[in-house]
Design an enzyme around this catalytic site. Structure first.
Site, PDB file in Angstrom:
ATOM      1  N   GLU A  34     -34.011 -13.793 -17.069  1.00  0.00           N
ATOM      2  CA  GLU A  34     -33.609 -13.834 -17.897  1.00  0.00           C
ATOM      3  C   GLU A  34     -31.852 -14.111 -16.973  1.00  0.00           C
ATOM      4  O   GLU A  34     -30.563 -12.869 -17.015  1.00  0.00           O
ATOM      5  CB  GLU A  34     -33.168 -12.177 -18.244  1.00  0.00           C
ATOM      6  CG  GLU A  34     -34.813 -12.698 -18.913  1.00  0.00           C
ATOM      7  CD  GLU A  34     -34.256 -10.871 -19.929  1.00  0.00           C
ATOM      8  OE1 GLU A  34     -33.204 -10.903 -21.347  1.00  0.00           O
ATOM      9  OE2 GLU A  34     -34.399  -9.855 -19.550  1.00  0.00           O
ATOM     10  N   TYR A 112     -41.293 -16.010 -17.724  1.00  0.00           N
ATOM     11  CA  TYR A 112     -40.790 -14.639 -17.355  1.00  0.00           C
ATOM     12  C   TYR A 112     -41.491 -14.898 -19.142  1.00  0.00           C
ATOM     13  O   TYR A 112     -41.169 -16.260 -19.734  1.00  0.00           O
ATOM     14  CB  TYR A 112     -38.768 -15.720 -18.267  1.00  0.00           C
ATOM     15  CG  TYR A 112     -38.447 -14.198 -19.466  1.00  0.00           C
ATOM     16  CD1 TYR A 112     -38.431 -12.944 -18.616  1.00  0.00           C
ATOM     17  CD2 TYR A 112     -37.488 -14.503 -20.012  1.00  0.00           C
ATOM     18  CE1 TYR A 112     -38.201 -12.243 -19.998  1.00  0.00           C
ATOM     19  CE2 TYR A 112     -36.638 -13.630 -21.289  1.00  0.00           C
ATOM     20  CZ  TYR A 112     -37.255 -11.964 -20.802  1.00  0.00           C
ATOM     21  OH  TYR A 112     -36.574 -11.064 -21.875  1.00  0.00           O
ATOM     22  N   ASP A 154     -41.652 -11.869 -14.534  1.00  0.00           N
ATOM     23  CA  ASP A 154     -41.273 -10.623 -15.605  1.00  0.00           C
ATOM     24  C   ASP A 154     -42.782 -11.050 -16.457  1.00  0.00           C
ATOM     25  O   ASP A 154     -42.659 -11.919 -17.879  1.00  0.00           O
ATOM     26  CB  ASP A 154     -40.560 -10.699 -16.288  1.00  0.00           C
ATOM     27  CG  ASP A 154     -39.624  -9.270 -16.966  1.00  0.00           C
ATOM     28  OD1 ASP A 154     -40.948  -8.582 -17.470  1.00  0.00           O
ATOM     29  OD2 ASP A 154     -39.141  -9.267 -17.974  1.00  0.00           O
ATOM     30  N   ASN A 156     -43.884  -8.990 -19.020  1.00  0.00           N
ATOM     31  CA  ASN A 156     -43.761  -8.259 -19.512  1.00  0.00           C
ATOM     32  C   ASN A 156     -44.829  -7.101 -20.304  1.00  0.00           C
ATOM     33  O   ASN A 156     -45.044  -7.361 -22.166  1.00  0.00           O
ATOM     34  CB  ASN A 156     -43.213  -9.047 -20.898  1.00  0.00           C
ATOM     35  CG  ASN A 156     -41.959  -8.282 -20.458  1.00  0.00           C
ATOM     36  OD1 ASN A 156     -41.154  -7.891 -21.035  1.00  0.00           O
ATOM     37  ND2 ASN A 156     -40.970  -9.949 -21.836  1.00  0.00           N
ATOM     38  N   ASP A 254     -31.991  -3.669 -15.525  1.00  0.00           N
ATOM     39  CA  ASP A 254     -32.645  -2.776 -15.477  1.00  0.00           C
ATOM     40  C   ASP A 254     -34.169  -3.073 -14.645  1.00  0.00           C
ATOM     41  O   ASP A 254     -35.065  -2.369 -14.883  1.00  0.00           O
ATOM     42  CB  ASP A 254     -32.960  -2.867 -17.153  1.00  0.00           C
ATOM     43  CG  ASP A 254     -33.155  -3.689 -18.514  1.00  0.00           C
ATOM     44  OD1 ASP A 254     -32.809  -5.127 -17.246  1.00  0.00           O
ATOM     45  OD2 ASP A 254     -33.477  -4.128 -19.446  1.00  0.00           O
TER      46      ASP A 254
END
Length: 262
Positions: A34, A112, A154, A156, A254
DNA sequence: ATGGCGAATGCAATTCGA
């Protein structure tokens, strides 16, 4: 050697924190997600100034991945199409989510994975299809390339209930659903170890906390950022941990970085 | 979570993330 993964939620907003952290922690290679910026606007000089070689693959506003390395990397592959044929990749490289390169005969894959929004949504279907292509991508790298693999980023997806602060009632929550977990298990079953779990068995260890509702201060988080290693490389890992310190700063990402040491 | 936070876009309000 330390290799790290960190979803920075905009490299332009986070560049000072990233630079500070890289220097304080003597990181050899970092995989970022990101970055949220086109390659022409990436703050390249800001990081070459402290000795890193940069490999970037970004787009406007969304997604974007990058690898910084103190040693130059070899054989950089951009997107799924760096490895798979166009007819398999279809248009899944439109979103910039995959970059890889080689260091010391280790291929580092920086991912990602799509968020997926919510079960049944078009974005959820996109995530599942994306994971199928990822499986083919990693299968090809495992079978047709000679390097050991370090796959990080990441994802997710929280693989197990203990990777979520409160798993009850989240069976149909994005990042915890059965289909997502099964897709991730299939990828692990290609021959990868979730290296964090070699060193830490218990729960309450997270890599992402919602900005809202004081998620971090209450430690209501999810472990969704992962480092997966092939067998031989897994034997060489001496530690893997999540550094929550950057999450404590003002205006943080975050996500917190995850580090593997060799 | 019927989304209260934060970032990008682009200059107010909307979209998106997870």
């Amino acid at each position: 050697m330390k290799i790290a993964t960190w979803n920075v939620n905009s490299i332009r907003t986070r560049k000072e924190q990233v630079k500070q952290w890289l220097m304080e922690n003597k990181i050899d290679v970092i995989c970022l997600q990101e970055t949220k910026v086109i390659d022409g606007d990436f703050p390249v000089d800001f990081f070459t100034d402290i000795g890193y070689h940069l490999y970037i693959y970004g787009q406007k506003a969304y997604n974007g991945v990058a690898i910084f390395s103190l040693q130059p990397l070899e054989d950089i592959r951009y997107g799924f199409s760096g490895v798979l044929s166009e007819n398999i990749v279809d248009n899944f490289d439109e979103q910039k989510r995959v970059i890889s390169g080689v260091i010391n005969n280790i291929r580092i894959v920086n991912l990602y994975v799509p968020n997926g929004n919510s079960l049944g949504s078009q974005k959820y279907e996109y995530k599942l299809r994306w994971l199928e292509i990822l499986k083919q991508y990693l299968t090809t790298l495992k079978n047709e390339y000679s390097e050991e693999l370090l796959v990080c980023g990441d994802f997710n997806i929280a693989l197990e209930d203990k990777d979520i602060y409160k798993a009850e009632g989240k069976e149909n929550h994005i990042m915890a659903s059965t289909l997502e977990r099964d897709a991730l298990k299939e990828i692990l079953n290609l021959g990868f170890a979730d290296i964090f779990r070699k060193f830490t068995v218990g729960g309450d260890y997270y890599s992402w906390w919602d900005y809202r509702q004081g998620g971090f201060s209450k430690n209501r988080g999810w472990r969704i950022d992962h480092i997966y290693l092939t067998d031989k490389l897994s034997q060489k890992a001496i530690n893997c941990y999540i550094d929550t310190n950057p999450r404590k700063l003002t205006q943080p990402s975050d996500h917190a970085p995850v580090i593997c040491e060799f």
